[in-house]
Design a protein around this motif. Sequence first.
Motif, mmCIF file in Angstrom:
data_model
loop_
_atom_site.group_PDB
_atom_site.id
_atom_site.type_symbol
_atom_site.label_atom_id
_atom_site.label_comp_id
_atom_site.label_asym_id
_atom_site.label_seq_id
_atom_site.Cartn_x
_atom_site.Cartn_y
_atom_site.Cartn_z
ATOM 1 N N ALA A 98 24.246 35.588 47.712
ATOM 2 C CA ALA A 98 24.740 37.100 47.722
ATOM 3 C C ALA A 98 25.853 37.415 46.896
ATOM 4 O O ALA A 98 26.560 38.557 46.986
ATOM 5 C CB ALA A 98 24.965 37.315 49.273
ATOM 6 N N THR A 99 26.651 36.593 45.979
ATOM 7 C CA THR A 99 27.527 36.651 45.306
ATOM 8 C C THR A 99 27.383 35.947 43.995
ATOM 9 O O THR A 99 26.849 35.027 43.838
ATOM 10 C CB THR A 99 29.033 36.262 46.038
ATOM 11 O OG1 THR A 99 29.944 36.508 45.343
ATOM 12 C CG2 THR A 99 28.924 34.716 46.407
ATOM 13 N N ALA A 100 28.156 36.656 43.134
ATOM 14 C CA ALA A 100 28.376 36.193 41.732
ATOM 15 C C ALA A 100 29.693 35.247 41.402
ATOM 16 O O ALA A 100 29.516 34.510 40.308
ATOM 17 C CB ALA A 100 28.055 37.032 40.609
ATOM 18 N N GLY A 101 30.402 35.217 42.382
ATOM 19 C CA GLY A 101 31.633 34.261 42.332
ATOM 20 C C GLY A 101 32.753 34.437 43.263
ATOM 21 O O GLY A 101 32.414 35.269 44.400
ATOM 22 N N THR A 102 33.792 33.686 43.119
ATOM 23 C CA THR A 102 34.740 33.524 44.283
ATOM 24 C C THR A 102 36.004 34.159 43.581
ATOM 25 O O THR A 102 36.466 33.833 42.509
ATOM 26 C CB THR A 102 35.053 32.350 44.734
ATOM 27 O OG1 THR A 102 33.810 31.816 45.477
ATOM 28 C CG2 THR A 102 36.271 32.339 45.530
ATOM 29 N N ILE A 103 36.845 35.162 44.127
ATOM 30 C CA ILE A 103 38.018 35.842 43.828
ATOM 31 C C ILE A 103 39.147 35.082 44.753
ATOM 32 O O ILE A 103 38.997 34.994 45.879
ATOM 33 C CB ILE A 103 37.946 37.258 44.093
ATOM 34 C CG1 ILE A 103 36.814 37.955 43.404
ATOM 35 C CG2 ILE A 103 39.529 37.989 43.539
ATOM 36 C CD1 ILE A 103 36.455 39.312 44.166
ATOM 37 N N VAL A 104 39.989 34.401 44.072
ATOM 38 C CA VAL A 104 41.323 33.834 44.916
ATOM 39 C C VAL A 104 42.411 34.682 44.466
ATOM 40 O O VAL A 104 42.724 34.958 43.347
ATOM 41 C CB VAL A 104 41.464 32.510 44.218
ATOM 42 C CG1 VAL A 104 42.591 31.611 45.118
ATOM 43 C CG2 VAL A 104 40.068 31.593 44.420
ATOM 44 N N ALA A 105 43.118 35.134 45.483
ATOM 45 C CA ALA A 105 44.190 35.855 45.639
ATOM 46 C C ALA A 105 45.621 34.722 45.565
ATOM 47 O O ALA A 105 45.582 34.014 46.999
ATOM 48 C CB ALA A 105 44.397 36.888 46.713
ATOM 49 N N LEU A 106 46.366 34.665 44.808
ATOM 50 C CA LEU A 106 47.502 33.776 44.830
ATOM 51 C C LEU A 106 48.713 34.650 45.118
ATOM 52 O O LEU A 106 49.169 35.404 44.289
ATOM 53 C CB LEU A 106 47.499 32.912 43.661
ATOM 54 C CG LEU A 106 48.743 32.064 43.346
ATOM 55 C CD1 LEU A 106 48.543 30.861 44.720
ATOM 56 C CD2 LEU A 106 48.542 31.380 42.044
ATOM 57 N N GLY A 107 49.492 34.398 45.991
ATOM 58 C CA GLY A 107 50.591 35.160 46.321
ATOM 59 C C GLY A 107 51.633 34.305 47.336
ATOM 60 O O GLY A 107 51.455 33.276 47.652
#
Length: 422
Positions: free
Chosen positions: A204-213
């Motif tokens: 269901a997805t083309a990738g992972t988004i990682v939020a670094l903060g």
Amino acid sequence: MNRRRRATAVICFLSIGMAGCAISPERASPAPEGFFSAWAAPQGRLAEQAPNLNDSTVRVVVRPTIDGTALRIKLENTIAKTPVTFAAVYVGKLDRDATLANGTNKPLTFGGQSKVTLAPGAGIYSDVIDFPVKAFQRLAVSMDVISATEVSTHALGLASNYYAAGHRAQSESGDGFTLLPTRAQNAVSFPVYWVAALDVKSNATAGTIVALGDSITDGRCSTTDADGNVVPDLYQRWTDILAERLASMPKSYAKAVVNSGIAGNRVLEEAVTGPPALARFDRDVLDRAGITHIILFEGTNDIHRGSTAAELIEGTRQLIDRAHARGVKIIGATMIPRGQPEVTAREGFDETKERYRLEFNEWVRKQAKFDSIIDFEAEMLGGGTSAQGAQIMKREYSCDFVHPNGAGHRALGESIDLQLFQ
């Protein structure tokens, strides 16, 4: 810069007849094909008020951001100086409180073994199991603890987690469970014990988004009500808003969103809240399954604690280069205002720090080699200028003029162009 500490990584191993992990140079195993990180809680410090957990069960709640057909979880003992041993680990669908949905609780193994010991600093992924996963449907990871002297945690979990005497991981009943202590970092935070990541097999997805903060990404103030109470289980971080918006997009988009914020985090230097971004970048960001994009939203704590714009720019440049070396797109977010209306406010920026903030943002917009930019500063401006010469965030979006409130988090999450993840 000689103050920085480099990353030390963990590799887990299984030897004949026993399960365990050990620290070794960073060289993470690739994720199984078709897997994407769907939730994370990067560890940064030891639990400050952990009860005696020897011969107990800890039940941790996780919330995936994508649908899928199989999963694996990661346990970490990242911060502890002593080992922890689990007799068994299970995962099931959460019903309410500490109770699981009937017939959903499944055992996990680690290299085929139910029992696992994590050495100090170590982490391990479970073996993959078939398990139907729905985006935003909460799961519970239940761990039968044999012995634990220290507890490695993600401090600002903002979700209700539970423990009970005895070994009850196999049970779907919530009877006997009570809330884990809710305080961490001298505030109500609802910390997460040991569970560091959830990966899901998904088409269901083309990738992972990682939020670094830092604490803004981690959600400080995102669920604080009008009376100052921190309310768990609301999922109102800007990353939650982003994940919910992406859920309706075609599967050609990266839709799995992982929050790798740590309250108090800095790019350059270690803090009491955990290792800096430069040190944890591999473990908490680049090694996430299926990663295609990073949103980097860091720097306010570096400047607050004495770093210059030039130092912060150099550290950020290293993160950009490391992301590109791995073929991962990295998106830069501008630093939001940190001026305080009160003259005596300790957390606000003065004229010099404000100048560094503006210099950094100018570099982000015009010179940095980010693949794209998210202008969070533009969303938060509008509160005027402090007596110390620093811009103040918009009053209706402010919790404490350092962290946005729930409305501010929604504004940040809704300001992001979803086309960045196509």
